[in-house]
Scaffold this active site. Structure first.
Site, mmCIF file in Angstrom:
data_model
loop_
_atom_site.group_PDB
_atom_site.id
_atom_site.type_symbol
_atom_site.label_atom_id
_atom_site.label_comp_id
_atom_site.label_asym_id
_atom_site.label_seq_id
_atom_site.Cartn_x
_atom_site.Cartn_y
_atom_site.Cartn_z
ATOM 1 N N CYS A 382 0.835 -1.210 0.000
ATOM 2 C CA CYS A 382 0.000 0.000 0.000
ATOM 3 C C CYS A 382 0.872 1.263 0.000
ATOM 4 C CB CYS A 382 -0.986 -0.040 1.158
ATOM 5 S SG CYS A 382 -2.477 0.886 0.796
ATOM 6 N N HIS A 508 -3.499 -5.127 0.282
ATOM 7 C CA HIS A 508 -2.955 -5.671 1.535
ATOM 8 C C HIS A 508 -2.975 -7.208 1.517
ATOM 9 C CE1 HIS A 508 -2.634 -1.955 3.909
ATOM 10 N NE2 HIS A 508 -3.598 -1.529 3.116
ATOM 11 N N GLU A 510 -1.447 -9.202 3.364
ATOM 12 C CA GLU A 510 -1.346 -9.779 4.717
ATOM 13 C C GLU A 510 -2.689 -10.240 5.274
ATOM 14 O OE1 GLU A 510 -0.953 -6.623 3.916
ATOM 15 O OE2 GLU A 510 -1.573 -5.227 5.494
#
Ligand code: GLN
Length: 532
Positions: A382, A508, A510
């Site tokens: 990001c 993102h 993650e």
């Protein structure tokens, strides 16, 4: 109707209610049950999206674009549940609904009150998630600590809920602390007694206690807790500190928490299939073959929870490579021209996470410069991608003072700019580009090597975007645009041609990583860092 497990917490905060809820979900799924989890947060913010990471830690984003509490990240990592906005309600959200209804005249002249109107709305929110098709168990975590003023309407709502249903359909699990007093060499049960007593005052009798402790407590302590707290002795569970959070389900399993819950709720489960979690996750974490050092360069480094999902995803990348990832936390505000070479000399890989605001930006750009010039594997996420683009524009393309419009509105080279749609937005809450978007990956790129497919979907949370006006110029100098949104043509992934592993993404990754299924980018990043 599913069975409901309500999880409350007492004594102090940060005991790990979210982890306990996630672990119970894991255990019940391992018995073949269909489980979901939700969290009720007593604060007045409609969602945590407007809160500073120092206040609240990470904001976890779901596929449907809800900005939620970070505990939802644990829920998704431990189990196979798919969460939506409905899985996280807050006082703010509930009041918002009730006040809107009142304005529409839906209460037909009644005085609108906490009981029953607020509590009814809370119960409705819980039942809505409970109404999911073929759900066996819904775990409901109540945020905060028993005794907080804000938590009262939620506790009252779940008290009513249990009363309105059969006894075997709901249960209460209370998480508490058994502190160890060093000078007396004793473990103290009194805080737990008080906390369980406080719950009883509200009308809730805990069925099971999860007692967090540094050292195991004795059978006599268990008996004492059981006696004073009015629970069965076998339902006093030791929540001993463990070396990895992924061991919590195993520690509960050893104490038959799953069996006891099934019995209490009169549910039938299959034989537990938790072994693979032990073999493929916990044992791998405990017996790594080597260590890899990854620097995470961000501005909320001092806070354990601000990059929660990133730290977890790095651990998962480590598991997939059977190595330990040692995370070197570097405060981007402390990175400067005079120290950056020294800082990164001994690290194997560099990760720049997301963020907002100008502070620490130049330090991030220097870290990226180091990774690019010294062939260090790099993962930008990001804001990490946006700063990677700025670095490349400035130092490779020679665009002096290139910047994001977030930091400099007047730059001659706005390589990151505000999306057209975002320009007219005045409200801050819930108005970013949020949730899952499709991305098409170009073949023969590093991203393609990692994902091994061309169509992916990843979660977003940002206002600014790569400015496509600069695409050709950056491409000419060796930047590869390897991931593109098929509909809007927005740039989602960039790479650098002559570099062993340099990937930065606008989304993102993650949020979709799991301990037994590391996200491809984290897995690839750790593999590349190992090779360094
Ligand atoms: N501040 C940047 C934006 O709003 C990046 C956001 C992020 O890293 N999550 O676009």
């Amino acid at each position: 109707m599913p069975k409901y497990i309500f999880i409350t917490g007492g004594v102090v905060s940060s005991l790990g209610k979210g982890l306990a809820a996630a672990s119970i979900a894991k255990l019940l799924e391992a018995r073949g049950l269909n489980v979901s989890i939700m969290k009720c947060d007593p604060y007045i913010n409609v969602d945590p999206g407007t809160m500073n990471p120092f206040q609240h830690g990470e904001v976890y984003v779901t596929d449907d674009g809800a900005e939620t509490d970070l505990d939802l990240g644990h829920y998704e990592r431990f189990s196979s549940v798919k969460l939506t906005q409905d899985n996280n309600i807050t006082t703010g959200r509930i009041y918002n609904t009730v006040i809107n209804k009142e304005r529409k005249g839906e209460y037909l002249g009644k005085t609108v009150q906490v009981i029953p109107h607020i509590t009814d709305e809370i119960k409705k929110g819980i039942k809505k998630v409970g109404a999911q098709k073929s759900l066996d168990v819904l775990i409901v975590e109540i945020g905060g600590t028993v005794g907080d003023i804000e938590g009262l309407p939620f506790l009252e709502a779940i008290r009513q809920f249990s009363l309105e249903n059969k006894r075997e359909d709901t249960m209460f699990i209370h998480l508490t602390l058994i502190p160890y007093i060093k000078s007396a060499d004793e473990q103290k049960t009194k805080p737990t007694q008080h906390s369980v007593g406080k719950l009883r005052e509200i009308g809730i009798q805990a069925d099971m206690l999860l007692c967090r402790c540094e050292k195991p407590f004795s059978a006599s302590a268990s008996e004492k807790i059981a006696l004073f707290c009015n629970v069965h002795k076998e339902d006093v569970i030791q929540g001993l500190d463990v070396s990895t959070i992924y061991e919590v389900p195993l520690s509960f399993k050893k104490q038959d928490v799953d069996k006891k819950i099934l019995r209490r709720l009169r549910l039938k489960g299959k034989k537990s299939k938790i072994e693979s979690w032990e073999t493929n996750v916990v044992n791998v974490i405990k017996n790594p073959t080597s260590t890899v050092k990854i620097a995470v360069v961000g501005k909320y480094i001092t806070l354990q929870d601000a990059y929660k999902s990133i730290y977890e995803a790095l651990t998962h990348g480590g598991i997939a490579n059977r190595v330990k990832v040692e995370i070197i936390r570097i405060d981007s505000e402390n990175v400067n021209e005079s120290n950056y070479r020294e800082l990164f000399k001994s690290v194997d890989g560099i990760l720049v996470p997301g963020g907002f605001g100008t502070r620490g930006i130049e330090g991030k750009i220097l870290s990226i410069k180091y990774a690019r010039e010294n062939n260090r594997p790099f993962l930008g996420i990001c804001l990490g991608m946006q700063t990677a683009v700025i670095e490349f524009a400035r130092n490779v393309c020679g665009f002096k003072n290139a910047n994001s419009m977030e930091f400099n509105m007047k730059t001659k080279y706005p390589v990151i700019s505000l999306m057209e749609k975002q320009k007219s937005i005045v409200n801050m809450g819930g108005t970013m580009r949020l949730g899952a978007y499709a991305c098409k990956i170009a073949p023969k790129t590093k991203a393609h090597q990692a994902y091994k497919k061309t169509a992916i979907s990843e979660r977003h949370r940002h206002r600014f975007e790569f400015n496509s006006e600069f695409k050709n110029k950056l491409e000419a100098k060796g930047m590869i645009f390897s991931g593109i949104n098929p509909k809007t043509k927005l740039v989602e992934i960039v790479e650098i041609k002559d570099h062993p592993w340099f990937i930065a993404c606008q989304f993102h990754p993650e949020f979709q990583s799991k301990p037994d299924k590391a996200h491809p980018l984290f897995k690839g990043f750790v593999t590349a860092s190992l090779k360094k």
